[in-house]
Design a protein around this motif. Sequence first.
Motif, PDB file in Angstrom:
ATOM      1  N   LEU A  80       0.848  -1.183   0.000  1.00  0.00           N
ATOM      2  CA  LEU A  80       0.000   0.000   0.000  1.00  0.00           C
ATOM      3  C   LEU A  80       0.887   1.237   0.000  1.00  0.00           C
ATOM      4  N   LEU A  81       0.654   2.128  -0.937  1.00  0.00           N
ATOM      5  CA  LEU A  81       1.445   3.345  -1.052  1.00  0.00           C
ATOM      6  C   LEU A  81       0.615   4.543  -0.632  1.00  0.00           C
ATOM      7  N   LYS A  82       1.188   5.386   0.215  1.00  0.00           N
ATOM      8  CA  LYS A  82       0.531   6.624   0.616  1.00  0.00           C
ATOM      9  C   LYS A  82       0.884   7.706  -0.397  1.00  0.00           C
ATOM     10  N   ILE A  83      -0.141   8.350  -0.937  1.00  0.00           N
ATOM     11  CA  ILE A  83       0.073   9.358  -1.969  1.00  0.00           C
ATOM     12  C   ILE A  83      -0.791  10.578  -1.684  1.00  0.00           C
ATOM     13  N   ALA A  84      -0.214  11.760  -1.861  1.00  0.00           N
ATOM     14  CA  ALA A  84      -0.953  13.019  -1.731  1.00  0.00           C
ATOM     15  C   ALA A  84      -1.278  13.529  -3.125  1.00  0.00           C
ATOM     16  N   ILE A  85      -2.546  13.865  -3.353  1.00  0.00           N
ATOM     17  CA  ILE A  85      -2.930  14.449  -4.636  1.00  0.00           C
ATOM     18  C   ILE A  85      -3.605  15.791  -4.379  1.00  0.00           C
ATOM     19  N   PRO A  86      -3.479  16.718  -5.321  1.00  0.00           N
ATOM     20  CA  PRO A  86      -3.942  18.084  -5.073  1.00  0.00           C
ATOM     21  C   PRO A  86      -5.433  18.267  -5.321  1.00  0.00           C
ATOM     22  N   THR A  87      -6.067  19.015  -4.447  1.00  0.00           N
ATOM     23  CA  THR A  87      -7.404  19.503  -4.742  1.00  0.00           C
ATOM     24  C   THR A  87      -7.270  20.586  -5.817  1.00  0.00           C
ATOM     25  N   GLY A  88      -8.367  20.944  -6.441  1.00  0.00           N
ATOM     26  CA  GLY A  88      -8.297  21.986  -7.463  1.00  0.00           C
ATOM     27  C   GLY A  88      -8.197  21.427  -8.867  1.00  0.00           C
ATOM     28  N   ARG A  89      -7.487  22.142  -9.740  1.00  0.00           N
ATOM     29  CA  ARG A  89      -7.537  21.871 -11.174  1.00  0.00           C
ATOM     30  C   ARG A  89      -6.941  20.521 -11.567  1.00  0.00           C
ATOM     31  N   LEU A  90      -6.033  19.967 -10.758  1.00  0.00           N
ATOM     32  CA  LEU A  90      -5.406  18.691 -11.106  1.00  0.00           C
ATOM     33  C   LEU A  90      -6.107  17.492 -10.477  1.00  0.00           C
ATOM     34  N   PHE A  91      -7.129  17.757  -9.668  1.00  0.00           N
ATOM     35  CA  PHE A  91      -7.702  16.667  -8.874  1.00  0.00           C
ATOM     36  C   PHE A  91      -8.363  15.583  -9.725  1.00  0.00           C
ATOM     37  N   ASN A  92      -9.269  15.959 -10.613  1.00  0.00           N
ATOM     38  CA  ASN A  92     -10.025  14.953 -11.367  1.00  0.00           C
ATOM     39  C   ASN A  92      -9.117  14.021 -12.155  1.00  0.00           C
ATOM     40  N   ARG A  93      -8.151  14.594 -12.866  1.00  0.00           N
ATOM     41  CA  ARG A  93      -7.256  13.756 -13.668  1.00  0.00           C
ATOM     42  C   ARG A  93      -6.376  12.880 -12.774  1.00  0.00           C
ATOM     43  N   SER A  94      -5.938  13.434 -11.640  1.00  0.00           N
ATOM     44  CA  SER A  94      -5.110  12.648 -10.718  1.00  0.00           C
ATOM     45  C   SER A  94      -5.894  11.475 -10.151  1.00  0.00           C
ATOM     46  N   TRP A  95      -7.128  11.750  -9.712  1.00  0.00           N
ATOM     47  CA  TRP A  95      -7.953  10.686  -9.132  1.00  0.00           C
ATOM     48  C   TRP A  95      -8.246   9.597 -10.158  1.00  0.00           C
ATOM     49  N   ASN A  96      -8.639  10.001 -11.351  1.00  0.00           N
ATOM     50  CA  ASN A  96      -8.964   9.014 -12.383  1.00  0.00           C
ATOM     51  C   ASN A  96      -7.745   8.186 -12.773  1.00  0.00           C
ATOM     52  N   LEU A  97      -6.569   8.813 -12.752  1.00  0.00           N
ATOM     53  CA  LEU A  97      -5.340   8.084 -13.058  1.00  0.00           C
ATOM     54  C   LEU A  97      -5.087   7.003 -12.010  1.00  0.00           C
ATOM     55  N   LEU A  98      -5.252   7.354 -10.739  1.00  0.00           N
ATOM     56  CA  LEU A  98      -5.041   6.370  -9.675  1.00  0.00           C
ATOM     57  C   LEU A  98      -6.102   5.280  -9.718  1.00  0.00           C
ATOM     58  N   ARG A  99      -7.306   5.657 -10.095  1.00  0.00           N
ATOM     59  CA  ARG A  99      -8.385   4.674 -10.154  1.00  0.00           C
ATOM     60  C   ARG A  99      -8.173   3.668 -11.289  1.00  0.00           C
ATOM     61  N   LYS A 132      -4.188  20.538  -0.269  1.00  0.00           N
ATOM     62  CA  LYS A 132      -4.013  21.765  -1.036  1.00  0.00           C
ATOM     63  C   LYS A 132      -2.703  21.679  -1.823  1.00  0.00           C
ATOM     64  N   PRO A 133      -2.699  22.152  -3.076  1.00  0.00           N
ATOM     65  CA  PRO A 133      -1.505  21.986  -3.921  1.00  0.00           C
ATOM     66  C   PRO A 133      -0.205  22.456  -3.277  1.00  0.00           C
ATOM     67  N   TRP A 134      -0.232  23.607  -2.609  1.00  0.00           N
ATOM     68  CA  TRP A 134       1.008  24.148  -2.046  1.00  0.00           C
ATOM     69  C   TRP A 134       1.525  23.321  -0.878  1.00  0.00           C
ATOM     70  N   ASP A 135       0.682  22.449  -0.317  1.00  0.00           N
ATOM     71  CA  ASP A 135       1.103  21.630   0.820  1.00  0.00           C
ATOM     72  C   ASP A 135       1.595  20.244   0.406  1.00  0.00           C
ATOM     73  N   ILE A 136       1.411  19.871  -0.842  1.00  0.00           N
ATOM     74  CA  ILE A 136       1.829  18.537  -1.296  1.00  0.00           C
ATOM     75  C   ILE A 136       3.315  18.280  -1.012  1.00  0.00           C
ATOM     76  N   PRO A 137       4.236  19.192  -1.385  1.00  0.00           N
ATOM     77  CA  PRO A 137       5.652  18.915  -1.109  1.00  0.00           C
ATOM     78  C   PRO A 137       5.949  18.736   0.378  1.00  0.00           C
ATOM     79  N   VAL A 138       5.216  19.432   1.239  1.00  0.00           N
ATOM     80  CA  VAL A 138       5.416  19.291   2.680  1.00  0.00           C
ATOM     81  C   VAL A 138       5.064  17.872   3.122  1.00  0.00           C
ATOM     82  N   TYR A 139       3.949  17.354   2.639  1.00  0.00           N
ATOM     83  CA  TYR A 139       3.538  15.997   2.995  1.00  0.00           C
ATOM     84  C   TYR A 139       4.577  14.973   2.548  1.00  0.00           C
ATOM     85  N   VAL A 140       5.168  15.209   1.385  1.00  0.00           N
ATOM     86  CA  VAL A 140       6.173  14.275   0.875  1.00  0.00           C
ATOM     87  C   VAL A 140       7.496  14.447   1.618  1.00  0.00           C
TER      88      VAL A 140
END
Length: 217
Positions: free
Chosen positions: A8-27, A56-64
């Motif tokens: 199981l891999l933990k991944i952060a994806i951004p809310t906003g304009r990149l969310f739909n494509r990111s979610w569908n890619l993971l799905r 939030k997009p600006w927080d993604i690098p912090v989570y990683v």
Amino acid sequence: MNKELVLLLKIAIPTGRLFNRSWNLLREIDSSLPELDELSRKLVWRGNVFEIYLVKPWDIPVYVEEKITEIGIVGGDVIRERKSNVVIMGRFRFGYCKMVLASYPEWDIKSKESVKVASKYPKVSEEYFNNKWKGIDYEIVKLNGSVELAPIANIADCIIDLVETGNTLRENGLEIKDVIFETSAMLIINEVSFAFKKDEVLDLIAKMEEAENDQSD
């Protein structure tokens, strides 16, 4: 294609304009995840392959960086501005944008001795002027939104901002004066996570590339 990963891999994806494509890619990789229209306001979703954090997009690098998640999907503009200590493992075709210098059609930076620039990206702006316009004095006005309004309100002479279609610029009487860089969504990883889960991450990258190609067909 075997879409199952070993761990199981933990991944952060951004809310906003990149969310739909990111979610569908993971799905495409983890079919146990719900469809977009089935999502609630939950911020953490667990499937068979991924544990997904909606951030939030600006927080993604912090989570990683802080190893809250091992990997993340984020726009290249965020990476450039934050100077994040992460490893870029891949670039996607979706989320394509340009970082640009923009102003009124009659405005010409070459004739200026000093300029005032408004931007959500002060570090990108500073780097741009220091590298390309060394003879020009500049002042950066940090704004958090509606940057296109700055020249209209006489807050700044020009702006540096991320544009996708350029429609908002044109509707406000502005035009692109220079393209600073082009970018898209990126896959980033913490260095330690990559060392311990190298095989899983490389497998994930291959599956993401295949899934993105499937979405494009």
